[in-house]
Write an enzyme that holds these catalytic residues in place. Structure first.
Site, PDB file in Angstrom:
ATOM      1  N   CYS A   1     -61.666 -62.570 -13.422  1.00 10.69           N
ATOM      2  CA  CYS A   1     -60.961 -62.763 -12.079  1.00 10.69           C
ATOM      3  C   CYS A   1     -61.400 -62.026 -11.158  1.00 10.69           C
ATOM      4  O   CYS A   1     -61.350 -60.940 -11.353  1.00 10.69           O
ATOM      5  CB  CYS A   1     -59.356 -62.492 -12.903  1.00 10.69           C
TER       6      CYS A   1
ATOM      7  N   ARG B   1     -58.629 -71.690 -21.249  1.00  6.54           N
ATOM      8  CA  ARG B   1     -59.652 -70.868 -21.702  1.00  6.54           C
ATOM      9  C   ARG B   1     -60.251 -70.832 -22.764  1.00  6.54           C
ATOM     10  O   ARG B   1     -59.862 -71.769 -23.959  1.00  6.54           O
ATOM     11  CB  ARG B   1     -59.218 -69.211 -21.724  1.00  6.54           C
TER      12      ARG B   1
ATOM     13  N   ASP C   1     -53.410 -72.505 -20.026  1.00  8.78           N
ATOM     14  CA  ASP C   1     -54.646 -71.801 -20.263  1.00  8.78           C
ATOM     15  C   ASP C   1     -55.160 -72.451 -20.982  1.00  8.78           C
ATOM     16  O   ASP C   1     -56.000 -73.169 -22.075  1.00  8.78           O
ATOM     17  CB  ASP C   1     -53.530 -70.065 -21.603  1.00  8.78           C
TER      18      ASP C   1
HETATM   19 ZN   LIG Z   1     -56.541 -61.479 -12.772  1.00 14.13          ZN
END
Ligand SMILES: [Zn+2]
Length: 211
Positions: A59, A133, A131
């Site tokens: 991130c 991921r 999401d």
């Molecule tokens: Zn973050």
């Protein structure tokens, strides 16, 4: 070492002294995409050991700049401190920015959040799953390091499932409890209510745009 049967290449293992402790770092590269990931390692272990592990998705805004819109950076530092204090553990740092949608799309999602959408609605509006991921590569890195069983530092039940589907046994989940702030409270609440993240101490948990 042989990397013939894997999707990843392993790089040099080096010493990495940090503000939060002394670690070793090994870079990994996906053969097909060229994406680069890292393993931050503390201590020695065998494949019989249950390893304290954090799977952290990159991130940039939170990890590098200390953004208050999520809690990624704080989770990463907390995980490093915990592993340092225990003297043993691994952090896998995966290049899957913005819950896997990349930086450009993550900023589009932030923009939509500025006009009132929550983090899930923004992803859906952009044509993504809440999401995106994938933990296969994370699991493969752990396997390459000889890890079979982990105590996972996370609040995200999807990560446990993602690792177990890829051959890593999650023996225990250890929460990372981060205080919310006025900028990330709505975001954290959304993840807790709609994504099943477990953020409160009594039920354990973890959160963030990416994690
Ligand atoms: Zn973050």
């Amino acid at each position: 070492m042989s990397t013939r049967d894997t999707n990843i290449l392993q790089g040099e293992r080096v010493q990495l002294p940090t503000k939060y402790g002394h670690f070793e770092l090994i870079p990994f590269q996906e053969k097909v995409s060229g994406l680069e990931h890292m393993a931050l390692i503390k201590g020695n272990f065998t494949s019989n050991d249950t390893i304290l592990t954090r799977i952290h998705s990159a991130c940039a805004t939170g990890d590098l700049f200390g953004s208050l819109k999520c809690d990624c950076g704080e989770q990463l530092i907390q995980a490093m401190k915990i592993i340092e204090s225990r003297g043993n553990g691994i952090i896998i740092y995966l290049q899957q920015e913005g819950r896997g949608i990349g930086l450009m799309n993550k900023m589009k999602a932030y923009k939509l959040q500025e006009i009132g959408m929550d983090t899930i609605e923004a992803n859906l509006q952009l044509g993504f799953a809440p999401d995106e991921r994938d933990y296969q590569i994370g699991a493969e890195i752990l396997t390459t390091l000889g890890v079979k069983k982990v105590k996972l530092l996370t609040n995200n039940p999807d990560k446990i499932l993602g690792l177990e589907q890829n051959g890593i046994q999650v023996v225990k989940r250890i929460p990372l409890i981060i205080q919310s702030n006025p900028f990330n409270k709505y975001y954290l609440d959304t993840k807790e209510i709609h994504m099943g993240h477990q953020l409160r101490e009594e039920i354990q948990g973890n959160q963030c745009y990416d994690n």
